[in-house]
Scaffold this motif. Structure first.
Motif, PDB file in Angstrom:
ATOM      1  N   THR A 210       0.801  -1.225   0.000  1.00 24.49           N
ATOM      2  CA  THR A 210       0.000   0.000   0.000  1.00 24.49           C
ATOM      3  C   THR A 210       0.833   1.275   0.000  1.00 24.49           C
ATOM      4  O   THR A 210       0.324   2.331  -0.349  1.00 24.49           O
ATOM      5  N   ASN A 211       2.095   1.191   0.377  1.00 23.16           N
ATOM      6  CA  ASN A 211       2.919   2.398   0.469  1.00 23.16           C
ATOM      7  C   ASN A 211       3.861   2.532  -0.710  1.00 23.16           C
ATOM      8  O   ASN A 211       5.070   2.609  -0.546  1.00 23.16           O
ATOM      9  N   ILE A 212       3.291   2.610  -1.903  1.00 17.83           N
ATOM     10  CA  ILE A 212       4.149   2.751  -3.077  1.00 17.83           C
ATOM     11  C   ILE A 212       4.825   4.110  -3.126  1.00 17.83           C
ATOM     12  O   ILE A 212       5.814   4.284  -3.818  1.00 17.83           O
ATOM     13  N   HIS A 213       4.322   5.063  -2.361  1.00 21.70           N
ATOM     14  CA  HIS A 213       4.923   6.395  -2.364  1.00 21.70           C
ATOM     15  C   HIS A 213       6.293   6.395  -1.683  1.00 21.70           C
ATOM     16  O   HIS A 213       7.066   7.328  -1.861  1.00 21.70           O
TER      17      HIS A 213
ATOM     18  N   ASN B  59       7.628   7.927  -8.099  1.00 23.07           N
ATOM     19  CA  ASN B  59       7.376   9.356  -8.229  1.00 23.07           C
ATOM     20  C   ASN B  59       7.876   9.828  -9.595  1.00 23.07           C
ATOM     21  O   ASN B  59       9.032   9.640  -9.955  1.00 23.07           O
ATOM     22  N   LYS B  60       6.994  10.459 -10.350  1.00 24.08           N
ATOM     23  CA  LYS B  60       7.324  10.906 -11.702  1.00 24.08           C
ATOM     24  C   LYS B  60       8.514  11.860 -11.718  1.00 24.08           C
ATOM     25  O   LYS B  60       9.380  11.766 -12.592  1.00 24.08           O
TER      26      LYS B  60
ATOM     27  N   GLU C 100      16.138  11.105 -12.995  1.00 29.14           N
ATOM     28  CA  GLU C 100      17.071  10.029 -13.350  1.00 29.14           C
ATOM     29  C   GLU C 100      17.287   9.974 -14.855  1.00 29.14           C
ATOM     30  O   GLU C 100      18.421   9.796 -15.323  1.00 29.14           O
ATOM     31  N   LEU C 101      16.206  10.122 -15.613  1.00 29.51           N
ATOM     32  CA  LEU C 101      16.347  10.123 -17.071  1.00 29.51           C
ATOM     33  C   LEU C 101      17.192  11.305 -17.535  1.00 29.51           C
ATOM     34  O   LEU C 101      18.009  11.183 -18.454  1.00 29.51           O
ATOM     35  N   GLN C 102      17.005  12.456 -16.897  1.00 25.85           N
ATOM     36  CA  GLN C 102      17.794  13.646 -17.248  1.00 25.85           C
ATOM     37  C   GLN C 102      19.274  13.411 -16.953  1.00 25.85           C
ATOM     38  O   GLN C 102      20.141  13.776 -17.755  1.00 25.85           O
ATOM     39  N   LYS C 103      19.576  12.785 -15.815  1.00 26.93           N
ATOM     40  CA  LYS C 103      20.978  12.480 -15.478  1.00 26.93           C
ATOM     41  C   LYS C 103      21.590  11.552 -16.523  1.00 26.93           C
ATOM     42  O   LYS C 103      22.730  11.730 -16.938  1.00 26.93           O
TER      43      LYS C 103
END
Length: 173
Positions: free
Chosen positions: A72-75, A81-82, A88-91
């Motif tokens: 339940t705590n995917i956050h 988190n988008k 990460e993609l930017q890095k």
């Protein structure tokens, strides 16, 4: 098989509850506690498996609580988190030099990640505006509604001369 102390048992149960494989747990126990155990010993602490049927109630309850909380705590998972994913993609993009194919793939992945983001933002802003209007008394329904009289008239349509007759009271309002 080595006899395990309570903290190690708890560690194993919680790791299994978080869907780690027995092999991953073996490696984690070695790293955390400097103890070597077998995958078969780890399996004894999984109440969802036949080998874990004799697990104590205390450890079964811990497994159940941990698994429910984990699911339940995917956050708590950063990549859920988008903003973290985009960072990460930017890095990765910034780290590439001269690899146009990979840069193109990363740009496409970022574009896909952003799909619908503007619409979500707009929806959130519109909802907030509606809430503000209602709070401030500026929106629909802010004034007290004027009572309206509603009369329903049933007409038997099977009769030849059946007609709707207006009620003068119903025309106002």
């Amino acid at each position: 098989m080595a006899t395990l102390r309570e903290p190690i048992k708890i560690f194993i149960v919680q790791s299994l509850a978080c869907f780690e494989t027995p092999q991953q747990v073996v490696e984690s126990v070695k790293q955390e506690f400097n103890i070597e155990i077998l995958r078969q010993q780890v399996a004894l602490y999984d109440p969802t498996k036949a080998t874990g049927k004799n697990l104590s109630k205390k450890l079964k309850d811990l497994f159940t609580r941990t698994r429910k909380e984990f699911q339940t705590n995917i956050h708590d998972i950063p990549l859920a988190n988008k903003a973290v994913r985009l960072t990460e993609l930017q890095k990765m993009y910034n780290g590439l030099t001269g690899n146009r194919v990979m840069k193109t793939k990363l740009i496409k992945q970022i574009k896909d990640e952003m799909q619908g983001y503007e619409i979500q933002l707009l929806d959130a802003q519109l909802k907030q505006l509606e809430i503000d209007k209602i709070k401030n008394g500026d929106g629909e329904g802010a004034d007290d509604p004027t009572p309206v009289k509603v009369t329903i008239q049933v007409v038997d349509a099977s009769k030849e001369n059946a007609e709707h007759q207006s009620d003068p009271e119903c025309t106002s309002g």
